[in-house]
Design a protein around this motif. Structure first.
Motif, PDB file in Angstrom:
ATOM      1  N   LEU A  60       0.835  -1.199   0.000  1.00  0.00           N
ATOM      2  CA  LEU A  60       0.000   0.000   0.000  1.00  0.00           C
ATOM      3  C   LEU A  60       0.875   1.256   0.000  1.00  0.00           C
ATOM      4  O   LEU A  60       2.067   1.194   0.291  1.00  0.00           O
ATOM      5  N   VAL A  61       0.248   2.367  -0.379  1.00  0.00           N
ATOM      6  CA  VAL A  61       0.963   3.639  -0.428  1.00  0.00           C
ATOM      7  C   VAL A  61       0.492   4.471   0.754  1.00  0.00           C
ATOM      8  O   VAL A  61      -0.701   4.569   1.001  1.00  0.00           O
TER       9      VAL A  61
ATOM     10  N   LEU B   8     -11.586  13.356   2.971  1.00  0.00           N
ATOM     11  CA  LEU B   8     -10.797  14.305   2.182  1.00  0.00           C
ATOM     12  C   LEU B   8      -9.341  14.381   2.633  1.00  0.00           C
ATOM     13  O   LEU B   8      -8.503  14.938   1.945  1.00  0.00           O
ATOM     14  N   LYS B   9      -9.061  13.825   3.808  1.00  0.00           N
ATOM     15  CA  LYS B   9      -7.689  13.877   4.326  1.00  0.00           C
ATOM     16  C   LYS B   9      -7.133  12.459   4.431  1.00  0.00           C
ATOM     17  O   LYS B   9      -7.891  11.513   4.626  1.00  0.00           O
ATOM     18  N   PRO B  10      -5.796  12.331   4.358  1.00  0.00           N
ATOM     19  CA  PRO B  10      -5.224  10.994   4.573  1.00  0.00           C
ATOM     20  C   PRO B  10      -5.509  10.571   6.005  1.00  0.00           C
ATOM     21  O   PRO B  10      -5.533  11.407   6.904  1.00  0.00           O
TER      22      PRO B  10
ATOM     23  N   LEU C   6       1.680   5.601  -6.907  1.00  0.00           N
ATOM     24  CA  LEU C   6       0.318   5.068  -6.971  1.00  0.00           C
ATOM     25  C   LEU C   6       0.181   4.083  -8.124  1.00  0.00           C
ATOM     26  O   LEU C   6      -0.422   3.021  -7.990  1.00  0.00           O
TER      27      LEU C   6
ATOM     28  N   LEU D  16      -6.427   6.180   2.155  1.00  0.00           N
ATOM     29  CA  LEU D  16      -6.127   7.209   1.145  1.00  0.00           C
ATOM     30  C   LEU D  16      -7.273   8.214   1.083  1.00  0.00           C
ATOM     31  O   LEU D  16      -8.438   7.838   1.154  1.00  0.00           O
ATOM     32  N   PRO D  17      -6.957   9.503   0.911  1.00  0.00           N
ATOM     33  CA  PRO D  17      -8.043  10.461   0.685  1.00  0.00           C
ATOM     34  C   PRO D  17      -8.731  10.182  -0.659  1.00  0.00           C
ATOM     35  O   PRO D  17      -8.114   9.594  -1.556  1.00  0.00           O
TER      36      PRO D  17
ATOM     37  N   GLN E 154      -9.492  12.010  -3.179  1.00  0.00           N
ATOM     38  CA  GLN E 154      -8.833  12.550  -4.378  1.00  0.00           C
ATOM     39  C   GLN E 154      -7.744  11.597  -4.858  1.00  0.00           C
ATOM     40  O   GLN E 154      -7.568  11.389  -6.056  1.00  0.00           O
ATOM     41  N   VAL E 155      -6.991  11.041  -3.904  1.00  0.00           N
ATOM     42  CA  VAL E 155      -5.891  10.144  -4.257  1.00  0.00           C
ATOM     43  C   VAL E 155      -6.438   8.814  -4.762  1.00  0.00           C
ATOM     44  O   VAL E 155      -5.951   8.257  -5.749  1.00  0.00           O
TER      45      VAL E 155
ATOM     46  N   PRO F 193      -3.803   8.387   8.434  1.00  0.00           N
ATOM     47  CA  PRO F 193      -2.677   7.500   8.719  1.00  0.00           C
ATOM     48  C   PRO F 193      -3.096   6.470   9.750  1.00  0.00           C
ATOM     49  O   PRO F 193      -3.855   6.772  10.656  1.00  0.00           O
TER      50      PRO F 193
ATOM     51  N   GLU G  77       7.171  16.467  -6.310  1.00  0.00           N
ATOM     52  CA  GLU G  77       6.434  15.744  -5.255  1.00  0.00           C
ATOM     53  C   GLU G  77       5.210  15.031  -5.819  1.00  0.00           C
ATOM     54  O   GLU G  77       4.906  13.899  -5.468  1.00  0.00           O
ATOM     55  N   GLU G  78       4.529  15.714  -6.724  1.00  0.00           N
ATOM     56  CA  GLU G  78       3.319  15.139  -7.308  1.00  0.00           C
ATOM     57  C   GLU G  78       3.686  13.965  -8.209  1.00  0.00           C
ATOM     58  O   GLU G  78       3.030  12.921  -8.212  1.00  0.00           O
TER      59      GLU G  78
ATOM     60  N   LEU H 189       4.423  10.953  -6.122  1.00  0.00           N
ATOM     61  CA  LEU H 189       3.213  10.331  -5.581  1.00  0.00           C
ATOM     62  C   LEU H 189       2.453   9.572  -6.671  1.00  0.00           C
ATOM     63  O   LEU H 189       2.082   8.406  -6.497  1.00  0.00           O
TER      64      LEU H 189
ATOM     65  N   HIS I 266      -6.852   1.399   3.413  1.00  0.00           N
ATOM     66  CA  HIS I 266      -5.515   1.967   3.250  1.00  0.00           C
ATOM     67  C   HIS I 266      -5.453   3.439   3.639  1.00  0.00           C
ATOM     68  O   HIS I 266      -4.388   4.049   3.615  1.00  0.00           O
TER      69      HIS I 266
END
Lengths: 508, 394
Positions: free
Chosen positions: A149-150, B373-375, B285, B254-255, B257-258, B377, B277-278, B281, B252
């Motif tokens: 996973l990322v 909307l947010k990661p 992915l 992920l937000p 959007q991701v 963790p 950075e983008e 990522l 996992h």
């Protein structure tokens, strides 16, 4: 009275010369490295020794007047379904010489070729095929371990970013690499051709167990260096020269045995590259003498990683044998970054005929079994699978990937691109096409630029075909093909075979 | 005769509609019925369905299991199973009307349940509860023949079957419900008439998906999901989408959007041009989630307790429109389907290929509200990812 040599009585090929067209220029004599064309000084005519002809077609191709045709020898034995000329002649050879039958290339027995029993899918109506001329079509592939996973975090600017960098991977622009073929087995010109083609295509070539010639270090970012049981030409600069190191445990053409480069082929350049004396035989033992079990393999993998400061990926190449799935699982757990599986049809420059033809299992079944096993154990993402042996066309590549491979190796196909006619005599060192030889005169027949152009063209054409096939299936990226059995159907396979391949029969 | 399961993978074209009130006010069922019924030409009478959020406020903390069964016996087996594995808060038949064109429909019943843990596991967190429910759904779908879980989320439910949208709405009395999020589907399958299980929405927990398209990467996606213990029993593309969302977003962390960039990733030529950075990522992915990429034509709407998202495939091979008026957002396969319920939207647009339209409610609008909307963790453990450490038999 001399003992008769039975094998010589029955040549495989027949050299047919059209005397009306022949201008007696003797080019055929100069081109033939086996001495099959003879000048009769007394009669002032060209003659043939059919028994020496290996069927390489060099004379036919180079004859300025097109006066020569090489045919299968018309002389026939009484028909017998069991005792075919192949077996009869092999027995004559062994009775004459008392030796091991030697040959080259991959398995020549007509075992079922599973690629030829698999057909591909295409879109009709319910989803549109994609036209690669108009839409992007992606073949980019990454070789190496991936996490499952990322993890993402929010950066200062509110944008998302990667929390931890991924483990090192190798990026390929086309999922076709060049299989290990050593300098020694092949000419330096072919190696230059492979290296340059790999660079231009964005893929990798493999040095094989012959060391790396000084002139090839510049292609490092497209090089896999091999570490095989003989350890020829292996030193720390060599290990650091490429992007990956391949530990060769076995080869599809000759599982369970090592290799042998005859002393006659060990020239000055080869001696330097392999770090052995000129004219000495280079014999790779059957096992690695430091690997007698899976934990020893782990030892070697990490020794290589340590020596290269974890900057290089380590591949492990094995021949596809009965227990391939369990062995692959062990290799994955031993820390390999990619597993190369070389199937029954995998080629070679020299192998005992019995090994080439009867040892190992077909690559199609092996890929499916290995992919399945690694998935069941939840470790598929930790390694890449590279399928090798008997890949003949771009559809074979597509099928191998749909069966679960990440990428493929091609060897024989690249050599055929260079003009090889599959005469299967690579081990003689007399290759009349200048491919599998290091005779300074013969290698001139294939300049590096020509080798490069041909190999490059071949892979470029295959890449284009793969894009077309992907588009027809409604996919625009190769990762959507990986393991995608929906895109395959079997024609004429048994239930058991379909179960192993995890495919349905056509019509289902 | 109708079927619960299919032998081969099905294919279909479709019409979609979705409405969300961002302040959590309840919208009447007529709205969504009107919007989907306008798109009658996009279906062929072989499947339609609705998902409604906020319809069970009195049981908002219970997982609402909508069960479809082909016989009383199958239903009894489900009841028996649920009584062993859950605390049953309340149960009742799902109210239906007789509709002339719908002959011999399956049985529908809803159960409001909470997970029943044993021993030490009793003090489990919410994520653990969700995993428990996912496993229950998988078990019922796989093991209880003739029964199928239509939906399993809190304070939401899915209603679906074989018929045109107006018939299914009439059958399930959709006009009697009020919800803060609605989605609807009108189906045009190319095979297998009379397949009740194949109608949309597809759901898992409070995720619901309606989908127009065919996922050409189905075979890859299914095998990928199997790695994480998801069993694709229904052989439809949409089921795969539901599980991918659950995996990426819920498991996992992920937000959204991701997650959308995983399902409809940009092309390499765009990624290669992106800022470092983008680029890093997006590359990661694609490397890690290649098996979760949805390849092929699709437009999907997916909803959860707190939001509605619209997404197109990476080359936009299926239509999707979005519009806003005040606090209400609309999405549909056709602009007309929006204008029929909202003649004067303030904004109306066609989202670009692979660019999601994400509408979340204002925080605190509804009970058990979720935001993605947010990661998020979280401690990543190997067993969570379905990795078993079995030693190779060498």
């Amino acid at each position: 009275m001399a003992t008769p040599q039975f094998a010589k009585f029955y040549p495989d090929f027949y050299i047919e010369r059209d005397l009306d067209k022949c201008i007696k220029c003797k080019k055929c004599i100069r081109e033939c490295t086996y001495g099959a064309h003879i000048w009769d000084e007394k009669k002032k005519i060209l003659k043939e020794d059919h028994s020496k002809c290996v069927g390489c077609h060099r004379c036919e191709a180079t004859c300025p007047t097109g006066a020569i045709i090489i045919k299968k020898h018309p002389s026939a034995f009484r028909e017998h379904a069991n005792w075919t000329p192949w077996f009869i002649k092999n027995i004559y050879k062994q009775a004459d010489q008392g030796g091991v039958l030697l040959t080259a290339t991959g398995c020549a027995q007509p075992f079922k070729n599973y690629f030829d029993h698999l057909v591909l899918d295409a879109c009709q109506v319910t989803n549109p095929p994609i036209d690669p001329l108009r839409e992007p079509m992606e073949l980019r592939t990454f070789i190496g371990p991936k996490p499952s996973l990322v993890e993402v975090e929010e950066g200062e600017n509110g944008k998302f970013r990667l929390k931890k960098p991924l483990p090192r991977n190798i990026q390929l622009e086309v999922p076709i690499m060049f299989a290990a073929m050593s300098f020694g087995a092949l000419s330096l010109h072919v190696h230059h051709g492979l290296a340059r083609a790999a660079k231009e295509l964005g893929t990798l070539y493999n040095t094989g167990e012959g060391g790396l010639h000084a002139s090839l270090y510049e292609y490092g970012s497209n090089t896999i260096v091999q570490c095989a049981s003989g350890r020829f030409g292996l030193h720390v600069d060599y290990l650091n020269a490429g992007v990956a190191i391949e530990i060769k445990i076995g080869q599809g053409a000759k599982p369970g045995i090592g290799g042998h480069l005859p002393g006659e082929k060990v020239t000055e350049e080869i001696s330097k590259t392999r770090m052995i004396p000129v004219g000495s035989d280079a014999i790779s033992p059957a096992p690695h003498h430091d690997i007698y079990s899976i934990e020893d393999l782990r030892g070697l993998i990490y020794a290589l990683k340590e020596a290269t400061e974890y900057k290089k990926l380590v591949f492990v190449k094995i021949a596809a044998v009965h227990n391939v799935a369990a062995i692959a699982s062990g290799i994955a757990r031993a820390g390999a970054d990619a597993i190369v599986i070389d199937g029954l049809k995998g080629g070679t420059g020299a192998a005992p005929t019995m090994f080439r033809d009867y040892i190992g299992i077909p690559i199609e079944l092996a890929i499916s079994a290995v992919d399945k096993r690694l998935r069941e154990e939840g470790i598929r993402h930790r390694v890449s699978i590279i399928a090798s042996g008997g890949i003949r066309c771009s559809a074979d590549v597509v099928k191998a990937i749909a069966l679960g491979a990440d990428a493929v190796y091609i060897g024989t196909a690249a050599l055929i691109a260079c003009g090889c006619t599959m005469c299967q005599k690579c081990y003689t060192g007399k290759c009349p096409w200048g491919i599998a030889t290091n005779n300074p005169e013969l290698i001139k027949r294939l300049p590096p630029e020509v080798a490069f152009e041909k190999i490059y063209n071949l892979v470029r054409a295959w890449a284009h075909e793969i894009k077309e096939m992907l588009g027809a299936m409604g996919l625009n990226s190769i990762e959507s093909l990986k393991g995608n059995r929906d895109k395959l159907r079997a024609v004429g396979l048994t239930k058991e075979e379909m179960e192993i391949l995890e495919v349905k029969h056509a019509g289902e | 005769m109708w079927h619960l399961v299919l032998k081969n993978k099905e294919m279909s074209g479709c019409g979609l509609a979705g409405i969300i009130h961002t302040k959590g006010e309840l919208l009447p069922g007529e709205l969504i019925i009107k919007s989907i019924c306008l798109q009658e030409e996009r279906g062929n009478g072989l499947g339609a369905g609705f998902a409604a959020y906020g319809i069970y406020p009195e049981y908002k903390d219970f997982y609402a299991f909508h069960i479809m069964a082909e016989s009383k016996e199958a239903l009894e087996r489900v009841e028996d199973f649920l009584s062993h594995r859950t605390f049953l808060g309340y149960q009742e038949p799902i109210p239906t009307r007789k509709v002339k064109t719908i002959k011999n429909p399956p049985l529908f019943k809803r159960y409001f349940v909470k997970p029943k843990f044993e021993g030490e596991l009793a003090e489990a967190c919410e994520d653990f509860e969700d995993d428990y429910i996912v496993n229950l759904v998988m078990e019922i779908n796989e093991k209880i023949e003739g029964a199928y879980v239509v939906s399993s989320g809190k304070n939401m439910g899915a209603f679906k079957g074989v018929g045109y949208p107006d018939e299914i709405a009439e059958f399930f009395r959709i006009d009697e419900y009020k919800a803060y999020i609605w989605t609807a589907h009108n189906r045009f399958p190319t095979n297998t008439p009379g397949w009740w299980g194949g109608a949309h929405p597809f759901t898992i927990l409070d995720w619901s998906i309606v989908h127009n398209g065919e996922i050409s990467s189905y075979g890859t996606n299914r095998r990928y999901l199997e790695l994480f213990g998801y069993k694709c029993t229904l052989l439809t593309d949409t089921e795969v989408v539901a599980y991918i969302l659950d995996l990426l977003i819920r498991k996992h962390g992920l937000p959204i959007q991701v997650a959308c960039k995983v399902m409809a990733p940009p092309f390499w030529m765009e990624i290669d041009e992106a800022p470092p950075e983008e680029k890093e990522l997006l590359t990661a992915l694609r490397m890690v989630y290649g098996g979760a990429m949805l390849n092929g034509p699709f437009a999907i709407l997916f909803a959860y307790n707190g939001g509605l998202v619209g997404l197109n495939d990476r080359v936009k091979l299926r239509p999707l429109y979005a519009a806003r008026k005040g606090d209400v957002y609309y999405m549909a396969s056709e602009e007309a389907a929006i204008r029929v319920v909202c003649p004067d939207p303030e904004e109306v647009w066609a989202p670009k290929a692979g660019e999601p339209v994400i509408v979340e409610m204002k925080p605190g609008s509804i009970p058990n509200q979720k935001s993605y909307l947010k990661p998020r963790p979280r401690e990543v453990e190997e067993h969570e990812l379905g990795i078993r450490c079995k030693h190779p038999a060498l």
